[in-house]
Scaffold this motif. Structure first.
Motif, mmCIF file in Angstrom:
data_model
loop_
_atom_site.group_PDB
_atom_site.id
_atom_site.type_symbol
_atom_site.label_atom_id
_atom_site.label_comp_id
_atom_site.label_asym_id
_atom_site.label_seq_id
_atom_site.Cartn_x
_atom_site.Cartn_y
_atom_site.Cartn_z
ATOM 1 N N TYR A 35 73.756 69.441 0.690
ATOM 2 C CA TYR A 35 73.143 69.340 2.057
ATOM 3 C C TYR A 35 71.880 68.953 2.039
ATOM 4 N N SER A 36 71.308 68.577 3.671
ATOM 5 C CA SER A 36 70.524 68.261 3.939
ATOM 6 C C SER A 36 69.671 68.920 4.692
ATOM 7 N N ARG A 37 68.549 69.646 3.054
ATOM 8 C CA ARG A 37 67.863 71.360 4.564
ATOM 9 C C ARG A 37 66.378 71.437 3.590
ATOM 10 N N HIS B 214 70.080 63.813 8.313
ATOM 11 C CA HIS B 214 69.707 63.925 9.094
ATOM 12 C C HIS B 214 69.265 62.969 10.131
ATOM 13 N N GLY C 33 71.570 67.624 12.957
ATOM 14 C CA GLY C 33 71.394 68.787 12.796
ATOM 15 C C GLY C 33 71.079 69.918 14.069
ATOM 16 N N TRP C 34 70.643 70.504 13.593
ATOM 17 C CA TRP C 34 70.734 71.740 14.387
ATOM 18 C C TRP C 34 69.422 72.508 13.953
ATOM 19 N N HIS D 68 71.104 69.373 22.344
ATOM 20 C CA HIS D 68 72.866 69.075 21.216
ATOM 21 C C HIS D 68 73.345 67.467 21.695
ATOM 22 N N TYR E 85 73.304 63.445 19.736
ATOM 23 C CA TYR E 85 74.400 63.072 19.310
ATOM 24 C C TYR E 85 74.241 61.929 19.526
ATOM 25 N N ALA F 251 79.891 65.626 9.618
ATOM 26 C CA ALA F 251 79.996 66.987 9.703
ATOM 27 C C ALA F 251 79.376 67.921 10.889
ATOM 28 N N PHE G 140 80.631 71.368 13.906
ATOM 29 C CA PHE G 140 81.383 71.781 14.377
ATOM 30 C C PHE G 140 82.467 71.712 16.306
ATOM 31 N N SER G 141 81.047 71.258 16.665
ATOM 32 C CA SER G 141 81.741 71.036 18.124
ATOM 33 C C SER G 141 82.548 69.911 18.818
ATOM 34 N N THR H 55 84.973 72.728 4.800
ATOM 35 C CA THR H 55 84.597 73.494 3.409
ATOM 36 C C THR H 55 85.491 74.633 3.421
#
Ligand SMILES: Cc1cc2nc3c(=O)[nH]c(=O)nc-3n(C[C@H](O)[C@H](O)[C@H](O)COP(=O)(O)O)c2cc1C
Length: 382
Positions: A69-71, A109, A140-141, A156, A160, A209, A211-212, A259
């Motif tokens: 992960y990038s966290r 990110h 990133g979010w 958002h 992108y 990675a 979702f949208s 995942t």
């Protein structure tokens, strides 16, 4: 707007893309509580020697990839899940030096790393690993962590747009021998240059990675692997087809990975009870709420959707639930492969107990069933 990106050649070489059936990745070991947002006492903590041990175990068992992960900060609450993490580029470089076969991804990110720095760091890790690095790009979010970098967080879709320009530049730095200028909506570069080039041709594998649908559009144009999160089989098959159609629209092909969160016990009932415990009595409610509200637009969700997501984040960090006995989990993975999934990146609540059990019990079953067809010695006959 800059001109449309040049056609991004697919990197379809190496074990990640070989015709060996379902690929497996070890996912998220560089952050605390990677498996779920719960106060379960046996949750994941991080340590370098432990991370190295886990990766070597996965590599020896034939896993194709390890993905971090990038966290940069956690979700607070009483356990602050993801609050402690190893930085993914330096982590990948160190792993590259201590492994020999597995593809080591870094996760980046775009907003926090200048593309010149990213291109060079990846080329360096590719040299260290002799051609085994991969780049997982995330838009990133989590604003609270992005604000620590002092960058404009962007909305958002703009994130992108920015990420696509970032990728244009990285790919040109890797591919073009001559200096070049770049003038985009978000990024400008004069006299861009980078050497050495990566070892892998045409470039190290690119993963995205998201979702949208906007994220999947980026993956369709640039990525070799779209990395998605789904929680049921029908939705997974549909998503795989949608992403592949999007890529075909750009004249490209790509792999789709999901995942998967493993909760394994001697019986299906026992595993379900364990997952239920993660999602209820042990859930770190405040941290779950923060994860939803700070990253997943939780405030805008319908109440039933929110309740479902809360359970999923607490018990399996939103990953595909692989819950049951070893044979049930092998069957669930076979279902994912049959639905068109090319790879599954796995998490556990506790990797140190979960991974060895998976290797001993689930992997041989996958090989016997032909879901995985290893190039090396088979575990099924060992
Ligand atoms: C499988 C998966 C892994 C992700 N890993 C990260 C990560 O390590 N760090 C991060 O900041 N975001 C991560 N994200 C979220 C992305 O940053 C993505 O931009 C975010 O989901 C918002 O965009 P979207 O609406 O297209 O999903 C991940 C998303 C998925 C689906």
């Amino acid at each position: 707007m800059p001109e449309a990106p040049f056609s991004v050649p697919r990197n379809n070489s190496g074990p990640l893309f070989a015709d060996t059936g379902l690929k497996l990745g070890l996912f998220g070991i560089n952050v605390t509580s990677a498996g779920g947002v719960t106060a379960f006492p046996d949750r994941h903590e991080i340590g370098w020697e432990q991370n190295l041990r886990l990766v070597r175990l996965a590599e020896d068992a034939g896993f194709e990839a390890v993905i971090p992960y990038s966290r940069w900060r956690g979700f607070e609450g009483r356990t602050n899940p993801w609050g402690s993490s190893f930085e993914p580029y330096t982590w990948a470089a160190a792993l590259a030096a201590r492994t020999s076969r597995i593809t080591v991804f870094t996760t980046s990110h775009c907003l926090t790393v200048p593309p010149v720095m990213a291109a060079k760091q990846i080329a360096t890790i590719d040299a260290v690993s002799q051609g085994r690095v991969g780049l997982n790009v995330v838009a990133g979010w989590f604003e609270k962590e992005l604000r620590m970098f002092g960058v404009e967080t962007l909305d958002h879709d703009a994130r992108y747009g920015y990420s696509e320009e970032w990728l244009d530049i990285v790919l040109r730095l890797w591919g073009e021998p001559e200096d070049f200028d770049y003038h985009g909506r978000w990024l400008t570069m004069n006299g861009g240059y980078s050497s050495p080039k990566p070892v892998q041709a045409p470039h190290p594998p690119l993963m995205n990675a998201a979702f949208s649908p906007r994220g999947h559009q980026l993956a369709a144009r640039y990525a070799d692997i779209a990395f998605v999160a789904t929680t049921d089989l029908t939705a997974t098959g549909k998503k795989v087809r949608q992403i592949q159609e999007l890529a075909a629209g750009h004249g490209r092909e790509l792999s789709v990975w999901v995942t998967g969160s493993v909760v394994c016990a001697d019986t299906d009932g026992e595993a379900r009870r364990l997952a239920e415990r993660y999602a209820t009595v042990d859930a770190d409610e405040d941290a779950v709420r923060n994860a939803l509200d700070w990253t997943m637009g939780g405030a805008h969700l319908a109440p039933d959707q929110r309740a479902e997501l809360k359970r999923s984040v607490a018990a399996t960090m939103g990953g595909y639930p692989l819950i049951g006995s070893s044979s049930t989990i092998a069957a669930q993975l076979a279902d994912l492969a049959a639905a068109g999934v090319d790879g599954v990146a796995l998490t556990w609540m506790n990797y140190e107990t979960g991974l060895p059990r998976f290797i001993a019990e689930v992997l041989p079953a996958l090989e016997l069933a032909g879901v995985r067809r290893p190039l090396g010695p088979s575990l099924a006959t060992a």
